[in-house]
Design an enzyme around this catalytic site. Sequence first.
Site, short mmCIF file in Angstrom:
data_model
loop_
_atom_site.label_atom_id
_atom_site.label_comp_id
_atom_site.label_asym_id
_atom_site.label_seq_id
_atom_site.Cartn_x
_atom_site.Cartn_y
_atom_site.Cartn_z
N SER C 527 0.75 -1.24 0.10
CA SER C 527 0.05 -0.22 -0.04
C SER C 527 1.03 1.23 -0.03
O SER C 527 1.99 1.11 0.24
CB SER C 527 -0.85 -0.09 1.41
N SER C 529 2.13 2.95 -2.21
CA SER C 529 3.49 3.06 -3.17
C SER C 529 4.68 2.77 -2.44
O SER C 529 5.42 3.38 -3.09
CB SER C 529 3.12 4.36 -3.72
N ARG C 530 4.48 1.95 -1.31
CA ARG C 530 5.71 1.61 -0.66
C ARG C 530 6.67 0.66 -1.21
O ARG C 530 7.76 0.49 -0.69
CB ARG C 530 5.30 1.36 0.66
N GLU C 726 0.63 6.36 -7.29
CA GLU C 726 -0.69 7.23 -6.89
C GLU C 726 -0.60 8.65 -7.48
O GLU C 726 -1.69 9.21 -7.48
CB GLU C 726 -0.82 7.40 -5.53
#
Lengths: 166, 282, 771
Positions: C527, C529-530, C726
């Site tokens: 989640s 963009s990690r 994102e």
Amino acid sequence: MTDSPVRPTSEVPVALELNGEHVRATIPAHRTLLDMLRDDLGLCGTKRCCAEGECGACSVLLDGELVNSCLVLGAEADGGALLTIEGVSMDGVTDLQEEFLAAGAVQCGVCIPGQVMAAEQLLQTNPNASRNEIRDAMSGNLCRCASYQRIVEAIQNAAAGRRTDA
Amino acid sequence: MASYCRPRTVSEVLTALAGAEGHGRILVGGTDLLVHLRKDPFAPTVIVDIKSVSDFPPAVEIGDDVVRFGPTARMAEISSDPFIADHLPALCASARVVGSIAIRNRATLIGNICNGSPAADTAPALLVYGSSVTVTGPGGERTMPLVDFFVGPGQTRCGPDEIVIRVDVPIPDRGHRSAFQRLTRRRGVDLATVSVAAGVDADGGIVLGLGCVGPTPLLTDASPPVDLNDPDAIEGAVEELVSIATPISDVRAARDYREAMVRVLAVRAVQAAAAPLEGMSS
Amino acid sequence: MPDENQGPSSNGQIAGPNRVVGQRVHRYGGVDRVTGAQRYLSDITFTDAAHVAFATVPVGCAAIDAIDTSPAVAMPGVIAVVHADDLPQPVARFGISHKDRPVIATKAVNYHGEPVVAVVAETEDEARAAANAVVIHYTELTGVYGLDAALAGDARLVQDPSVRPGDDLNSTNVLEQVEYAWGDADSEGASSHTIIEDTYMFPMVTHFPIEPGGIVAVPTDDGGIEVYSPVQHPYLLQRTIAEVWSIPLSRVRVIAPDPGGGFGGKQTPRYEPLIAFLALKTGRTCRLVLSLEEAFQMMRRSGCRIHARTGFTEAGELTFHEMQVDFVVGAYADVAPRVMTKGSYVGAGPYRIPRVSINARAVLTNTVPSCAFRGFGAPQVGWATESQLDAGARALGLDSLEMRRRNLVQHDEAFIRGDYEARADGRWHESLEKAAELIGWHEPTPSGRGRGISVGIKPGATTGLSQSMVRLLYDGSAMAYAGTSDMGQGARTLWKQILADELGVDLDLITIISGDTNAVPFDLQTSASRSTVFMGNAVLAACEDIRDRVLELYAEATETAQSELSHAPGQLVTPSGAISLVEAAQTALGGLRGEFVGQGTSRLWGTKGHPLGGDASFYEFNATAIEVEVDRVTGEILLTKHVTVGDVGTEINPLQVVSQDEGAAIMGLGHSLMEQMLFDEHGQILNLGAIDYRIPTFNDVALEMQTASVENHDGPGPYGCKGISEGALLCTAGAVGAAVADAIGTPVRDLPITAERVWRTIRDANCDSPD
């Protein structure tokens, strides 16, 4: 075939040519061609999303024409010739599929089999399609990853490749 | 549970429908029927697949005065037929925006009108051309103007034991011109928010077919001759004609927006029809 | 400073002589996806599986009076019919921040679509038919379906206070609230030349993954369970199942087939505990495949209402920015409180503002529980802030690019002040200028068109833990074990590229293992963009670990002093020259063969007291510019140009960066132009399904579209990368809104900007105008 043309049956025997092979099955009257492919014949390359003809994930070619297999009864496929993504891919990755990969068109990938079927039909019916014609023709195939630009590029490149080869 | 049969003649179709005792549903393209079946898969629907019937009129038959569509005439054929494009351009244009290519490969013209939807894309054009519908059933065959065929949302004059076997569209005089306009929520495949077909005769008389602005597709009266070079005159005539519209608010649009847009599209359709050789613009 | 905060192989140095990092490597798993061979959850065959269907009620708020299961029990193929009374009492509730979601609806229905009864039957049809036959007697209650209803003094409580014990807010529908403020309130009056105050709406939208999803639960012989679910966070699901049903983690195996689209919608457990219960109860494999409609009733983005007041100097410098932000979170918390706190944390945007005050609330309503969705709260709040800047620009007669130039922070300048300030970790002006250049901002706008430019920012992960294992096998092939879910972003392609460079192994000889808690080490989640940053660093560390081990064993095997050896990406450097790492590994392993196993961990500790739990490891920054043509009579909008520029640090795979950026940007057009979930007065979703819930198609993309990146190698991930998935969606709405306002002369403040809304805005403006 049903034994009498006017006596309705709830289980319908069907015989069709599926990716070049003769196949027989019996399917409940309300079950769709999509259900039959995935659940009865084990061909899961054709995907289910909206199940009402809006997304194009279940696109197949029936008698050479693009259809949403969720809007065709299994019973209706009797006597037909069906091409699915498995049939398209029988001899490995096609030029069109290779262009999908090269253009970065494949993200989550669920819509891609349907996109390939629609694009294949487009290349056959309109090999010189313009960018706008491609967009218009492909608008029945949704991609939530929104690879639209990539897919258009892939189709254009595949079309160019086929023109060169021809 | 649903059941399925595949009659081979019109008479067998009627037998099958009679045997279904009101549960019969005719299947050709299936683009509407299967959506309904999905919502109610366990109803005792008797699916009567008529694609193997051998004694229907041909899908598309072009006569001297009339284009005759049989039950198997699909949107794909109608939208790509050069004669229809030339003589019935509003019908051609409306058939071309029904769903996607995959939908148009299955959906039929007669299916589109038998569904009885006020939003049926081809209905406004068919109305403008003065089309007639022929229904056959246990009581024999009867033909009626399309405008009389529509009763209400989802309701038509085709009974549960009957079948529409043809739609006849009179070929307009060479002086007659027509065009189709549609408003949607997005640019890709969509259902209409409002649709309008306009027919303009050689004298400048205007008639409009209207979609999504009433309980059924609507046909206006014909206007007196209008000077088609006078935008104000067109607007005035359209204002009169569209007064029959009684749109509602739903998920696609609010009533007042539809009221405004039916006027806009009607004027544009008349102008497109009147523009020399541009009624076909996509 | 940020340069010291990088991954192990850092400094923007690109590894290896045969580098594939930075190349357009084709997607891992791509061939299976184009040929239809990829097995998503619903494509996997389970022998002897029973099927599950739910019964629900057609309202959003009801008391369940009685349930008659007898007609269903009697139907063919039915194995079990289960409702709340059949579960261990009290019915367990679960959730991340709030344990408020019951395993199945208990005494009440809190949103349209909440499962009340679950039927297990031999076939899918039998399960559905039996679910249809269940009779649920219920009394419809006056639900709260909108913000005003939920916040009214006498509003019905969506959650009984007993669900939130000890919570000061439990007698209201406010689930959580947060306040961010800095600066001196007294200073603003003198400095503000113009003050803009308005209210903005952001719609509830749904993820609409092309794979709606599903769950399969398989009971195991040891009393444990295997759960198949296309989740983004397999380890969170494992923990949830273990906690709800008191099973040790070692006997809960989660297998996560690649999600067919996630976008945040497949992060958290929802029906998995129920399906696991059904499997444990019946002793059968239980399979639930969701319809698209059921997916709509399981995931959505939080809608939002933002009231904003913003001051500007005459020169267009921001003097203050105040916001009241109310998120419509739905019936249960899911991760919505986090969406609210994180989205509003950056609510004032990447700007230099002397005084800011943001009050945000997560408000419960009787609607589908909202969850994470690409952008995670930032697009909602950003819509208002960006619109305010444009309104300020219009009022001051200032160009909106110039407005942003004057206020956008410089590199390393604070844009969030106060106790836990945040500084720009990128050279964001470069992205802004590039977007302006790409759209031709300085060329005259063609007649009838309008242009807008907008920026967006989102904090990346603030804490994290990713563990990876890499094996270098004797024959020179390699495997990486990495728990990141590959839902379309192409994570595995990147691991392959990293391995290829760091170990000197051919791309074709690399296999990536993921999606199985029994096989793959822990990863917190996929989640924010990690993954490229966190798991990327873990994979990189595991590769370096392998090189260390090769060096050690090579020294032993060849009787060379370790001090005479060193390693580099893909190489071992010996006194007689560099040899390939694979050759060195083979020499080191010798006749017994074997393999090298490397391990890597990437951990980000939080900061105590920080409102987000810690500083963001990086910020996603994006600039978007859009040009539109508006039909002023119908309100229809035609997108003529759409450009977006991301501050990515380093492009590890430029092909995937383009795919993700374009995808995010086009997805952003959805909530900007057409998407919205509509509810009736009974809380029923009116546009439930693909026919009336519209998402962008091929034809809805701009006539010209271009994405670009700014690469300064200044991110904390491998080779200086940042997360990117994102960014391009963050400010789409702002740019569309500004472009439409430019074209028609009046702003539209509610999303989506449908043709009808544009028409209404023009009509109302004409009514208001003096002539």
